[in-house]
Enzyme design. Structure first.
Site, PDB file in Angstrom:
ATOM      1  N   TRP A 196       0.932  -1.278   0.203  1.00 31.66           N
ATOM      2  CA  TRP A 196      -0.055   0.035   0.227  1.00 31.66           C
ATOM      3  C   TRP A 196       1.053   1.202   0.201  1.00 31.66           C
ATOM      4  CZ3 TRP A 196      -0.352   4.178   3.452  1.00 31.66           C
ATOM      5  CH2 TRP A 196      -1.361   4.920   2.971  1.00 31.66           C
ATOM      6  N   HIS A 197       2.080   1.125   0.712  1.00 25.15           N
ATOM      7  CA  HIS A 197       2.865   2.423   0.756  1.00 25.15           C
ATOM      8  C   HIS A 197       3.470   2.785  -0.517  1.00 25.15           C
ATOM      9  CE1 HIS A 197       2.338   1.707   5.284  1.00 25.15           C
ATOM     10  NE2 HIS A 197       2.758   3.006   5.252  1.00 25.15           N
ATOM     11  N   GLY A 198       3.697   1.612  -1.280  1.00 21.21           N
ATOM     12  CA  GLY A 198       4.360   2.190  -2.713  1.00 21.21           C
ATOM     13  C   GLY A 198       4.670   0.933  -3.420  1.00 21.21           C
TER      14      GLY A 198
ATOM     15  N   PHE B 137       2.357   8.521  -0.947  1.00 18.68           N
ATOM     16  CA  PHE B 137       1.571   6.937  -1.234  1.00 18.68           C
ATOM     17  C   PHE B 137       0.261   7.347  -1.397  1.00 18.68           C
ATOM     18  CE2 PHE B 137       5.097   6.952   2.644  1.00 18.68           C
ATOM     19  CZ  PHE B 137       6.047   6.374   1.677  1.00 18.68           C
TER      20      PHE B 137
END
Lengths: 349, 498
Positions: free
Chosen positions: B332-334, B498
Site C-alpha cells: 500500500w505504501h508504494g 503514498f
C-alpha cells in the site's frame, strides 16, 4: 462555563500566538551587530556583503564584439561547443560564448538581462544549454559557494528574480511572508541563531582544534560530489512527480521572464537540452515523470515561439564521447558542434 | 494545496468564515466545493478520479440496498473499481517491470508499456476510505446513503483527504449529516494543535529531513553516518506524518468535525504489537478490520486444532494472517519491493513477538523492570525497519545491512555522532512531549477525538486561567520557533507520495 468565557479564551490564545513572537524584535538586537548591506535577493537573506562586484568587463567585451549569437550555459555547453569553430561553420558570424562553470538558470537569466541586453545592437539569437529541469529550477546554484558567481551578474536590486525565488520558496502569497519579517524581524535573529544551532553539537564530538574544521571536512570528505549517487538513483526518493512537474514549476521559474525579455528585445531564443551520460552505451534512462516534463517543456517553448532541441537519444553521442560525468571530452567538441549544426541546420541557416 | 502554505491559510480562513454563516445543508455544499478546490488546486484532472470513485461507491451501496440478492455483485463492483484505479495509477509500471524482469529471467524479452501519468496525491487514502463505506454497507454496519453530497463530502473532506487519517463511514458520515455547532473550546484547543503540527513539520521534520536526504544521497556511506541518517529519517517520518494528522485534526475541529487520533507516541512502544497500536492507527485498524480479521476467520475454519512444529493453531493463524496483512500494508505504501520487504519485516516481528509471548510470560514486576529496555529494543528494531523503508535500491540496502561498525573510516564516527546529535537536538521537543504525555490517563469528557487513548496536555479542556495562559505561551513560543528555526528547505509531506 459560559460561551463568552470560551470565546474570550479562544481569542486570548489566538492573539497571544501572534503577539508573543514580537519579543523576537528585541531579541534579534542581542545578536552580533550586522554591518552588511541589503541583499539583492532579500528572499534568501535580508543583508549580505557581496563576494564579487557586478562584472562590467564582460559588458565592455560584448560591446566591442557586437555578437550576432550568444551561447549561454554552464560547463555542459562549454564542453560541447567550440565557439570559434561554431562561428567559422556559420560563415564567421560573431559568436559570444557565456559559458560559466557551476551556474544555473538564475545566473543565465541575469547574464542575459544584465550583460547581453545591456549592449546595443542586440544579438539576433541567444542559445541556452541546460540539463533536464534546470530551466524551471531557479534555486539551482544560487546559494552557498555558487553565490559568488551569481554576484558577477547581479545588479544591486534584482526584483524580478527575487519574486521568482520568493514564489518558489513561499508560494504566491510571498508578500505575507515579507510582511511577517517586517513585523517580527525574525530574519535578523535567524541569521546568527541558525548557525549557532548547527554548530552546537560540534563541541561535543570534536576537540577544540578539530571543531573549527569539522563541518568543512564533512562537506569535503563525506558529502563531496564524488561520494554522491548517480542522479538516476538519488532522484528516486525525491518526489519525482513534484520535481518534474512542469506546469507547477514553470510559473515560479525564470523561464517566463527570460522569454519575455527575449521578445521585448527582439532576440530569438533557443534552448538545448544536453544529454546526460549514457548508461551501458545507451541513452540514460528517463523516468516517466521526466519524459512528461520534457514533452510539456517542448510544448511550452513552441507556444512561446522559442526553439527547442533535445540531445537525448542521439545515436551520434555515444558513451565514448564523454569525459567525467555529463561533460564531453574536449576532443569531441568539433564533432558535437558539427552534429549540432547539422541537426539544427534549418534553424541556423 | 499544502497545509504549510500561505495560500492554505487564506483558503482556510475564508472557508471557516463563510462556513459558520451558512445553514447546515449549505455548509456541506461549501465544504464539498472547498474540498474539491483544495484537491484540484494544482491538477484539476484529479477531481475526475475522486468523483468517479465516489459515484461508483454511491451507486454500489444504493444497489445493495435496492437488490439485496445481488449485494455481492455490487460489492465486487466497488472493490474492483477502487482497486482498479489504484492499481492502474500506482502499480501499473511496477507490475509491468516485474513481469518483464521475470520473463527476461526465463529468456523471453518483453518490453511492456510504460504508463506516463502522475500518481494522484492521496489516492491510496481516499480509495480505502471509500471502500470501507461499501464494505460496511455490505456487512450491514452502515446504511447506504441517498444524499450524494454527504457521501462525496465524506470521501473528499479536505483536512484529511491527502494523507489521512482514514475515517470510517460510521464515524464521519453521522458528523457530516448532523448539524454542527461552533465550539470556541474546540477551536482554542485545535489552534494549539495546528501550531504544534506546523512546528513539527517545519522545524523538526524538514530540518532532520535534510540530514536524512544528505546521507541517503551518498553512494556508500560509512556505518555511523548511515545510522545517523536512519535515525534522522525515523524522526522525520514521525514528525512529518503526525504533523499532518495534527493539522488535519485541528482544521477539522474548527469546522466542527472530530477526526480520529492517528499517532500515540509510537517510539515509546514496548513491542511490535504496541508499535502498531500507536503508528498510523487509522490505516492499521483498516487493515485489521478488512483484511486481518476476515482472513483470520477464514483460516481458523481451515486450520482449527492443528499443531505444527510444537506451536498451536492460533499462533499459525495469527502468524499467517499477520504476514499477509503486513505484506499488503507494505505494498500500500508504494510500488517498490523495499516497501513489501518492510511490510514483511514487521509481519515477521509481530509473529515472532506473539510466539515469544506464548512461551515466555514474565511476572508483572519483571515486565515493569524491563520496560525501558523493551522501548529501546523496539526503537532499534523500528529504525532497522525504516532503513528498509527508505532505501529503495535493494542492492544498496543489502550493502547497508552488511556494514560493520568495525570497518569504518577514521572520520566516519565523528561525522556520524555529529549528525546524530544534530537530529537529536532538533527532535528534543518531540521526545519531551512524548515522555510528558506517556501514561497519562484519559479523564472524563476528553476532547481529544473519538479514539483518544490519553489526553494530550497540549490540547487541554475547560479554559481555566492557568490552562489558557499555558496554551497561549506554548502556542506563541512554537510560532516564534517556526519563524526563526524553520528549515530553509521546504520538503513535501512524506505520505503525499503514498
Amino acid at each position: 462555563m459560559s460561551g463568552r468565557v470560551h470565546g474570550f479564551a479562544l481569542w486570548v490564545v489566538v492573539a497571544g500566538t501572534l503577539l508573543l513572537p514580537l519579543a523576537l524584535r528585541p531579541l534579534a538586537r542581542l545578536g552580533p551587530d550586522s554591518t552588511e548591506t541589503f541583499s539583492y535577493l532579500p528572499t534568501l537573506e535580508r543583508t549580505r556583503t557581496r563576494t564579487m562586484p557586478f562584472d562590467t568587463v564582460v559588458v565592455e567585451q560584448l560591446r566591442e564584439m557586437r555578437p550576432e549569437i550568444v551561447l549561454i550555459g554552464d560547463s555542459m555547453g562549454g564542453s560541447r561547443i567550440d565557439p570559434t569553430y561554431f562561428a567559422s561553420q556559420l560563415g564567421n558570424r560573431n559568436v559570444a560564448p557565456l559559458f560559466y562553470n557551476a551556474t544555473g538558470s538564475a545566473f543565465w537569466y541575469l547574464a542575459f538581462k544584465n550583460w547581453v541586453l545591456a549592449v546595443t545592437p542586440r544579438p539576433r539569437l541567444a542559445v541556452f544549454f541546460f540539463r533536464d529541469d534546470q530551466l524551471t529550477d531557479p534555486l539551482f546554484r544560487v546559494t552557498g559557494p555558487y553565490r559568488a558567481t551569481l554576484d558577477r551578474v547581479a545588479r544591486s536590486n534584482e526584483a524580478r528574480l527575487n519574486v521568482v525565488l520568493a514564489t518558489r520558496l513561499q508560494g504566491p502569497l510571498y508578500r505575507l511572508d515579507a510582511l511577517a519579517d517586517e513585523v517580527y524581524d525574525q530574519e535578523r535573529l535567524r541569521q546568527w541563531l541558525e548557525p549557532a544551532l548547527v554548530n552546537a553539537p560540534v563541541g561535543l564530538v570534536a576537540r577544540h582544534k578539530e571543531a573549527r574544521t569539522l563541518l568543512g571536512r564533512m562537506n569535503s570528505e563525506i558529502f563531496c560530489l564524488e561520494a554522491l549517487r548517480s542522479m538516476a538513483q538519488a532522484d528516486v526518493w525525491q518526489a519525482e512527480e513534484a520535481t518534474y512537474d512542469f506546469d507547477k514549476s514553470v510559473a515560479t521559474s525564470v523561464l517566463p521572464p527570460l522569454l519575455a525579455l527575449g521578445k521585448m528585445a527582439g532576440v530569438r531564443m533557443a534552448f538545448v537540452r544536453v544529454q546526460r551520460r549514457p548508461e551501458n552505451n545507451r541513452p540514460p534512462v528517463q523516468s516517466p515523470a521526466l519524459q512528461r516534463y520534457v514533452s510539456r517543456l517542448r510544448g511550452y517553448l513552441d507556444k512561446e515561439g522559442a526553439f527547442f532541441h533535445d540531445d537525448w537519444g542521439d545515436p551520434e553521442q555515444p558513451l565514448s564521447m564523454y569525459a567525467d560525468g555529463d561533460h564531453l571530452s574536449s576532443t569531441f567538441r568539433h564533432r558535437y558542434t558539427d552534429r549540432f549544426l547539422q541537426v539544427n541546420a534549418p534553424f541556423f541557416r | 494545496m499544502i497545509f504549510h502554505s500561505l495560500e492554505f491559510l487564506v483558503f482556510f480562513v475564508t472557508t471557516v468564515t463563510i462556513y459558520w454563516a451558512l445553514p447546515h445543508r449549505w455548509q456541506n455544499v461549501l465544504l464539498l466545493v472547498a474540498s474539491y478546490m483544495f484537491y484540484g488546486w494544482v491538477h484539476p484532472w484529479f477531481l475526475g478520479l475522486i468523483f468517479a470513485t465516489t459515484f461508483i461507491d454511491y451507486l454500489s451501496a444504493l444497489g445493495m440496498g435496492r437488490w439485496p440478492a445481488r449485494k455481492k455483485l455490487f460489492l465486487w463492483t466497488s472493490i474492483v473499481s477502487n482497486f482498479g484505479l489504484l492499481g492502474f495509477f500506482k502499480y501499473f509500471n511496477f507490475f509491468v517491470d516485474n513481469i518483464s524482469a521475470v520473463a527476461a529471467a526465463v529468456g523471453w524479452h518483453i518490453s511492456g508499456p510504460v504508463l506516463s501519468v502522475l500518481l494522484p496525491v492521496g489516492i491510496s487514502f481516499y480509495t480505502f476510505q471509500a471502500m470501507s463505506y461499501t464494505i460496511d454497507v455490505y456487512w450491514g454496519r452502515v446504511q447506504a446513503r441517498r444524499t450524494f453530497i454527504d457521501l462525496a463530502l465524506f470521501v473528499s473532506f479536505f483536512p484529511h483527504l491527502v494523507a489521512g487519517p482514514i475515517m470510517r463511514a460510521r464515524t464521519l458520515l453521522p458528523q457530516v449529516e448532523q448539524p454542527r455547532r461552533f465550539s470556541a473550546n474546540a477551536a482554542r484547543n485545535s489552534t494549539v494543535l495546528i501550531v504544534w503540527g506546523l512546528f513539527k513539520k517545519l522545524v523538526i521534520a524538514d530540518n532532520v529531513g535534510v540530514i536524512a536526504n544528505k546521507v541517503f544521497a551518498l553512494q556508500s556511506p560509512d556505518f555511523f553516518p548511515l545510522w545517523a541518517g536512519v535515525f534522522a529519517f525515523c524522526i522525520q517520518i514521525y514528525a512529518d506524518f503526525s504533523a499532518y494528522t495534527d493539522i488535519a485534526r485541528g482544521t477539522a475541529k474548527w469546522l466542527g468535525f472530530d477526526l480520529v487520533v492517528n499517532f500515540d507516541h509510537p517510539y515509546l512502544a514496548v513491542g511490535p504489537a504496541d508499535f502498531w497500536r500507536r503508528w498510523n492507527i487509522s490505516l492499521t485498524t483498516w487493515f485489521r478490520d478488512y483484511v486481518f480479521l476476515p482472513l483470520s476467520y477464514a483460516l481458523s475454519r481451515r486450520w482449527d486444532g492443528i499443531r505444527w512444529l510444537g506451536l498451536d493453531d492460533d499462533i499459525w493463524i495469527y502468524g499467517t494472517a499477520t504476514l499477509v496483512t503486513f505484506l499488503l500494508s507494505g505494498l500500500w505504501h508504494g510500488a517498490s519491493w523495499n516497501y513489501v520487504l518492510w511490510g514483511a519485516y514487521h509481519g515477521v516481528l509481530l509473529a515472532l513477538a506473539r510466539a515469544g509471548a506464548a512461551t515466555w510470560k514474565p511476572r508483572r514486576s519483571v515486565r515493569r523492570w524491563l520496560t525501558p529496555f523493551r522501548i529501546l529494543g523496539m526503537f532499534a528494531l523500528t529504525n532497522l525497519g525504516w532503513l528498509v523503508f527508505r532505501e529503495t535500491d535493494l542492492h544498496t540496502l543489502v550493502r547497508d545491512l552488511a556494514l560493520s561498525p568495525f570497518h569504518r573510516s577514521p572520520f566516519g564516527r565523528q561525522a556520524g555522532a555529529y549528525l546524530f546529535l544534530l537530529a537529536a537536538l532538533y527532535s528534543l521537543p518531540l521526545w519531551i512531549h512524548s515522555l510528558w504525555v506517556y501514561n497519562r490517563p484519559a479523564p472524563q469528557g476528553a476532547d481529544n477525538g473519538p479514539s483518544a487513548t490519553r489526553v494530550d496536555p497540549i490540547v487541554g479542556h475547560e479554559p481555566t486561567l492557568w490552562r489558557v495562559a499555558a496554551q497561549t505561551c506554548l502556542s506563541g513560543v512554537l510560532f516564534a520557533a517556526i519563524l526563526i528555526l524553520r528549515s530553509r528547505t521546504s520538503l513535501d509531506f512524506i505520505y503525499f507520495r503514498f
